[in-house]
Design a protein around this motif. Structure first.
Motif, PDB file in Angstrom:
ATOM      1  N   LEU A  78       0.825  -1.209   0.000  1.00 39.33           N
ATOM      2  CA  LEU A  78       0.000   0.000   0.000  1.00 39.33           C
ATOM      3  C   LEU A  78       0.858   1.257   0.000  1.00 39.33           C
ATOM      4  CD1 LEU A  78      -2.790  -1.020   2.543  1.00 39.33           C
ATOM      5  CD2 LEU A  78      -3.029  -0.735   0.062  1.00 39.33           C
ATOM      6  N   ARG A  79       1.937   1.238   0.773  1.00 40.13           N
ATOM      7  CA  ARG A  79       2.801   2.417   0.882  1.00 40.13           C
ATOM      8  C   ARG A  79       3.496   2.743  -0.442  1.00 40.13           C
ATOM      9  NH1 ARG A  79       7.818   1.626   4.692  1.00 40.13           N
ATOM     10  NH2 ARG A  79       8.557   0.573   2.803  1.00 40.13           N
ATOM     11  N   SER A  80       3.860   1.724  -1.203  1.00 45.44           N
ATOM     12  CA  SER A  80       4.632   1.949  -2.431  1.00 45.44           C
ATOM     13  C   SER A  80       3.763   2.093  -3.669  1.00 45.44           C
ATOM     14  CB  SER A  80       5.618   0.789  -2.625  1.00 45.44           C
ATOM     15  OG  SER A  80       4.934  -0.450  -2.742  1.00 45.44           O
ATOM     16  N   ARG A  81       2.458   1.931  -3.525  1.00 46.94           N
ATOM     17  CA  ARG A  81       1.567   2.002  -4.683  1.00 46.94           C
ATOM     18  C   ARG A  81       1.645   3.376  -5.349  1.00 46.94           C
ATOM     19  NH1 ARG A  81      -4.473   0.619  -3.283  1.00 46.94           N
ATOM     20  NH2 ARG A  81      -4.146   2.523  -2.053  1.00 46.94           N
ATOM     21  N   GLY A  82       1.877   3.389  -6.654  1.00 43.71           N
ATOM     22  CA  GLY A  82       1.936   4.640  -7.397  1.00 43.71           C
ATOM     23  C   GLY A  82       3.275   5.337  -7.370  1.00 43.71           C
ATOM     24  N   HIS A  83       4.270   4.754  -6.691  1.00 43.38           N
ATOM     25  CA  HIS A  83       5.598   5.365  -6.614  1.00 43.38           C
ATOM     26  C   HIS A  83       6.550   4.703  -7.611  1.00 43.38           C
ATOM     27  CE1 HIS A  83       4.897   7.857  -3.018  1.00 43.38           C
ATOM     28  NE2 HIS A  83       4.097   6.874  -2.640  1.00 43.38           N
ATOM     29  N   GLY A  84       7.597   5.427  -7.948  1.00 45.42           N
ATOM     30  CA  GLY A  84       8.617   4.886  -8.832  1.00 45.42           C
ATOM     31  C   GLY A  84       9.632   4.059  -8.062  1.00 45.42           C
ATOM     32  N   GLU A  85      10.823   3.934  -8.627  1.00 41.50           N
ATOM     33  CA  GLU A  85      11.857   3.107  -8.015  1.00 41.50           C
ATOM     34  C   GLU A  85      12.319   3.691  -6.681  1.00 41.50           C
ATOM     35  OE1 GLU A  85      13.000   0.282  -7.309  1.00 41.50           O
ATOM     36  OE2 GLU A  85      13.723  -0.181  -9.344  1.00 41.50           O
ATOM     37  N   ASP A  86      12.625   2.803  -5.754  1.00 37.97           N
ATOM     38  CA  ASP A  86      13.157   3.211  -4.460  1.00 37.97           C
ATOM     39  C   ASP A  86      14.558   3.792  -4.666  1.00 37.97           C
ATOM     40  OD1 ASP A  86      14.703   2.866  -1.884  1.00 37.97           O
ATOM     41  OD2 ASP A  86      12.743   2.142  -1.224  1.00 37.97           O
ATOM     42  N   PRO A  87      14.860   4.952  -4.036  1.00 36.05           N
ATOM     43  CA  PRO A  87      16.184   5.558  -4.213  1.00 36.05           C
ATOM     44  C   PRO A  87      17.332   4.620  -3.845  1.00 36.05           C
ATOM     45  CG  PRO A  87      14.695   7.115  -3.158  1.00 36.05           C
ATOM     46  CD  PRO A  87      13.966   5.804  -3.212  1.00 36.05           C
TER      47      PRO A  87
END
Length: 272
Positions: A88-97
């Motif tokens: 849920l937290r990563s939904r819609g986000h790009g690659e993790d730095p």
């Protein structure tokens, strides 16, 4: 306590490792297709759940049924909650730095480098950290006081992790928190309530095998390794390095415990 079936336990380690690697390889295939390797963080909790379920099946006819079911359920509850939260937290986000920085240095194929340095490594870590969970499936005899203490510690850990994650999610969703450091609730007592919760969960699961001191000695490397990962490895140390330049971080770090929960330092807070 005696009579631990070391041979059966040893035979079960291979399938447990295979389960962890299978979860990571499936995740790698999905991540490579999407070009998004941050989803490996979702697989972390799922991998532990898979190991617990496979170990439960492999240990049929061994150990104490109450302990087998208990350790399987506790691991699955922790692992699936964590996986769901990260999804849920990563939904819609790009690659993790973190992964972007790592893969930018890849000598050759980014995907193959990620497979070696992230997925296969994490699969091996899941199998190693989960050794107490695997051993608990084969441990004979009823649950003792130390095992019940482990359940209590696991409960405290899940509370810190779940409540800390929820508090942070609400803070991030509030526009008033934009550009500020989260310093409310559990986050005013420790800079990492979620990592501290993980710490308690895995020491709690370890205590469930401590009714047998020999088995405990053989598997203590697992909670020690998890503790290192959370405090000195890819957890607290790496995150705080990324947070160091954010406005307000230095003051927050000065008044708030770095890991183990403690009341905020009032003498520093009063100078704000």
């Amino acid at each position: 306590m005696s009579g631990f079936p070391w041979a059966r336990f040893g035979l079960g380690i291979g399938p447990a490792l295979a389960a962890a690697l299978a979860v990571m390889l499936v995740t790698f295939a999905l991540a490579a297709a999407r070009g998004l390797h941050r989803i490996v963080d979702i697989a972390w909790g799922i991998g532990f759940t898979a190991v617990a379920l496979v170990s439960y099946g492999m240990s049929a006819g061994e150990g104490n049924d109450a302990r087998r079911l208990l350790v399987t359920v506790l691991t699955a509850v922790w692992g699936l909650r964590l996986a769901g939260h990260i999804a849920l937290r990563s939904r819609g986000h790009g690659e993790d730095p973190r992964y972007e920085a790592m893969l930018a240095k890849a000598p050759g194929s980014r995907n193959l480098y990620a497979l070696r340095m992230v997925y296969l490594l994490q699969g091996a870590l899941v199998a190693l950290v989960s050794l107490p969970v695997q051993a608990a499936q084969y441990l004979p005899g009823p649950l003792g006081p130390v095992a019940y203490a482990g359940c209590a510690l696991w409960t405290a850990g899940l509370f810190f992790e779940a409540v800390g994650d929820r508090q942070l999610a609400r803070f991030r969703a509030d526009p008033a928190g934009e550009g500020r450091i989260m310093d409310r609730g559990l986050w005013s007592w420790t800079r990492h309530p979620n990592y501290f919760g993980d710490f308690c969960v895995w020491w709690g699961l370890f205590l469930i095998v401590c009714d047998d001191p020999v088995v405990a000695a053989a598997t203590v490397v697992s909670p020690l390794l998890m503790s290192f990962l959370l405090i000195g490895g890819s957890g607290k140390r790496l995150l705080e390095r990324r947070m160091a330049d954010r406005p307000g971080w230095a003051a927050y770090a000065a008044r708030t415990s770095g890991f183990f929960p403690m009341p905020p330092r009032r003498e520093i807070r009063s100078r704000r």
